[in-house]
Design an enzyme around this catalytic site. Structure first.
Site, short mmCIF file in Angstrom:
data_model
loop_
_atom_site.label_atom_id
_atom_site.label_comp_id
_atom_site.label_asym_id
_atom_site.label_seq_id
_atom_site.Cartn_x
_atom_site.Cartn_y
_atom_site.Cartn_z
N ASN A 148 33.70 -18.74 -51.15
CA ASN A 148 34.07 -17.59 -51.17
C ASN A 148 33.70 -16.86 -53.26
O ASN A 148 34.12 -17.79 -54.11
CB ASN A 148 35.62 -17.05 -51.51
N LYS B 123 34.40 -14.35 -54.56
CA LYS B 123 35.07 -13.25 -55.57
C LYS B 123 33.95 -12.04 -56.24
O LYS B 123 32.56 -12.28 -55.24
CB LYS B 123 36.01 -14.37 -56.28
N HIS C 128 43.05 -12.66 -47.95
CA HIS C 128 43.23 -13.18 -49.52
C HIS C 128 44.37 -13.20 -50.46
O HIS C 128 44.33 -11.56 -50.34
CB HIS C 128 42.15 -13.65 -49.86
N GLU D 9 46.20 -21.50 -48.68
CA GLU D 9 45.78 -21.20 -50.29
C GLU D 9 47.09 -21.09 -50.15
O GLU D 9 47.46 -19.83 -50.57
CB GLU D 9 44.42 -19.97 -50.10
N GLY E 32 42.13 -21.20 -58.61
CA GLY E 32 41.81 -20.62 -59.71
C GLY E 32 42.14 -21.30 -60.48
O GLY E 32 42.20 -21.04 -62.23
N SER F 89 41.64 -24.90 -55.77
CA SER F 89 40.68 -25.81 -56.65
C SER F 89 40.73 -26.98 -56.24
O SER F 89 41.06 -27.87 -56.72
CB SER F 89 42.02 -25.71 -57.99
#
Ligand code: PEP
Length: 251
Positions: free
Chosen positions: A11, A13, A96, A168, A174, A213
């Site tokens: 992803n 982003k 997401h 997630e 992140g 992560s």
């Protein structure tokens, strides 16, 4: 138990330039492993035409990071499922946590997008996950059920046949703080059980990815868990060596 083909999806982003997309995809196309893992990159809309061109003939799939819940028409600024398919996208990420918590998508919006994308023939990666305060309050399973039930109610169980779920945890995205393999396994097996309450066969075939992560040095431990069928990778998907090492950690 059904053999579920592992999937590793990047992803990107809101990152990338034409130059960085070229160099990233050039590296990925050269190094993509032939270990049975399905590899996918989910690009920002504006990079999709270039990515489609660069990935033509490769084993790497292409996806988007969201899509409109409407068909083509007077919806200024939106991108439709037809447009994605026209440019060679097979997948789309829906729900997401950045879209839920920063851009205001509710369980109901996510459910409508999921249904529309599935009805249009796109593969969907549906993201579910709890925030840190919800985990600490012992509400992880309740949050996952509510997010999942909203989609099942709107779309029906058949829409999950061939779909993908990504667990997630928001506190791991992140942040550099990864769920332990045991925490991931517990959440994944809970999600599979929730689906199995409606349909055993669909639950058995459902691929459930872990995201949050994932790096080259923790991927193998996560992917070794029975209900972890691959990963949804953010930051590490922007670096050729890191992403390829994660793809190689499966199996
Ligand atoms: C993501 O964006 O879905 C994600 C998991 O990000 P990161 O790998 O950077 O935590």
């Amino acid at each position: 138990m059904t053999d579920r083909q592992p999937l590793v999806a990047g992803n990107w982003k809101m990152n990338g330039s034409r130059a960085s997309v070229r160099s990233l995809l050039d590296g990925l196309c050269r190094g993509v492993p032939e270990n049975g893992v399905e590899v996918l990159v989910c690009a920002p809309f504006i990079h999709i035409p270039l990515a489609a061109e660069l990935l033509a003939g490769s084993a790497i799939g292409l996806g988007a990071q969201t899509v409109s819940e409407y068909g083509n028409g007077a919806y200024t600024g939106e991108i439709s499922t037809d447009m994605l398919k026209d440019y060679g996208c097979g997948y789309v990420i829906i729900g997401h946590s950045e879209r839920r918590h920063i851009l205001g998508e509710t369980n109901e919006t996510v459910a409508r997008k999921f249904r529309h994308a599935r009805d249009s023939g796109l593969q969907v990666i549906l993201c579910l996950g709890e925030r840190l305060e919800e985990r600490e309050a012992g509400m992880t399973e309740q949050v996952l059920s509510e997010q999942l039930d909203a989609v099942i109610a709107a779309a029906g169980m058949e829409c999950f046949s061939g779909a993908v779920i990504a667990y997630e945890p928001v506190w791991a995205i992140g942040t550099g703080r990864t769920a332990t393999p045991e925490q991931a396994q517990a959440a994944h097996s809970f999600i599979r059980l929730q689906v199995a309450r409606h349909d055993d066969r669909i639950a058995d075939g459902l691929r459930i990815l872990y995201g949050g992560s994932v790096k080259a040095d923790n991927a193998a431990g996560l992917f070794a868990m029975a209900d972890v069928d691959g990963g949804l990778i953010g930051g590490a998907s922007l670096k050729v060596d890191d992403f390829l090492a994660i793809c190689q950690s499966i199996g």
